[in-house]
Scaffold this motif. Structure first.
Motif, short mmCIF file in Angstrom:
data_model
loop_
_atom_site.label_atom_id
_atom_site.label_comp_id
_atom_site.label_asym_id
_atom_site.label_seq_id
_atom_site.Cartn_x
_atom_site.Cartn_y
_atom_site.Cartn_z
N SER A 1 12.36 4.82 -4.98
CA SER A 1 12.55 3.62 -4.17
C SER A 1 11.56 2.51 -4.55
N THR A 2 11.96 1.28 -4.34
CA THR A 2 11.07 0.14 -4.55
C THR A 2 9.98 0.07 -3.50
N ASP A 3 9.95 1.01 -2.56
CA ASP A 3 8.84 1.06 -1.59
C ASP A 3 7.50 1.19 -2.31
N ILE A 4 7.52 1.71 -3.53
CA ILE A 4 6.28 1.90 -4.28
C ILE A 4 5.63 0.55 -4.63
N LYS A 5 6.40 -0.54 -4.58
CA LYS A 5 5.86 -1.85 -4.91
C LYS A 5 4.75 -2.28 -3.96
#
Length: 264
Positions: free
Chosen positions: A216-220
């Motif tokens: 997921s782009t939550d890591i950004k």
């Protein structure tokens, strides 16, 4: 580029794996980024696990600079040609030329986060070594910087990058962190190595011994942390189950079963 990575092995496992003892407390981190403190082993203290800031400030800087990556080729190979075998310009870059000669370190990691060349962390992947090879070590350099106004002493480091191996090219991504084979880790810290021997080690890791899967782009968001950040949202890049690493981590019972966010 390698601006995010993961260190979640138990401290006892890191100490045993690298033959060191840890100085100070250790906290697993699923989302290490520039400005984070992370475990390293330096040539100055090769028997100790210390915690330096990710993002190197050279000793001569007037302010913190946060160089988190150092290109092995320096200003050469601007096209990031995977077949490049020319000069290693890192030895002449002002920010790195002293450290590559006399301040090298092992940067401890379990995996790293990489985006595609065009979308970056809008299309992130977890990249890991195959066959449970973790923790491992990136080739790093470090320096000590003193804030002349406050007297603060900052020990910080950068990860050396090189041309992409076959796995990174499949994402696709144009760079690869230098991962040291286990048998080369102590050699990297040897102060008696010639400069030619040092630069000869700045090669891509074997792509066939790595894999990656999308997350997921939550890591950004650098405030996000927790094992859920590593949950696959699609199949592995190479022919291997994308759930293998996540299942392995879950079985170890690290106590980080739910993603957490730091206070904003």
């Amino acid at each position: 580029m390698c601006g995010r990575y993961v260190v979640i092995s138990k401290i006892s496992e890191i100490e045993e794996r690298f033959g060191v003892h840890a100085l100070g407390p250790y906290n697993p981190n699923f989302n290490i980024g520039p400005g984070s403190f992370a475990p390293v082993i330096t040539d100055k203290d090769p028997d100790k696990l210390q915690y330096f800031m990710f993002g190197m400030t050279p000793f001569w800087a007037k302010k913190k600079l946060y160089f988190f990556n150092a290109r092995a080729e320096g200003d050469h190979n601007k096209e990031n040609d995977p077949k490049y075998h020319g000069a290693m310009g890192i030895i002449s870059k002002p920010a790195f030329r002293k450290s590559i000669r006399s301040k090298r370190c092992l940067v401890i990691a379990d995996s790293f986060i990489e985006g595609t060349t065009t979308k970056k962390l809008d299309e992130p992947y977890v990249v890991h070594l195959s066959k449970g090879q973790r923790p491992f070590a990136f080739a790093g350099i470090w320096d000590e910087w003193v804030d002349v106004e406050t007297g603060e002493v900052v020990n910080s480091f950068a990860i050396i990058t090189t041309t992409p191996n076959k796995l990174l090219q499949m994402l696709p991504h144009h760079r690869s962190p230098v991962i040291l084979p286990k048998g080369k880790e102590r050699e990297w810290l040897d102060p008696n190595l010639s400069l030619g021997e040092v630069t000869a080690m700045l090669q891509p890791y074997e792509g066939g011994d790595m894999n990656a899967y999308p997350i997921s782009t939550d890591i950004k968001n650098p405030r996000n942390n927790g094992i859920d950040l590593l949950k696959p949202i699609g199949p592995a890049v190479a022919s291997e189950t994308s759930l293998k690493l996540e299942q392995e981590l879950m079985l170890e019972g690290m106590g980080f079963s739910r993603a957490r966010s730091r206070p904003r």
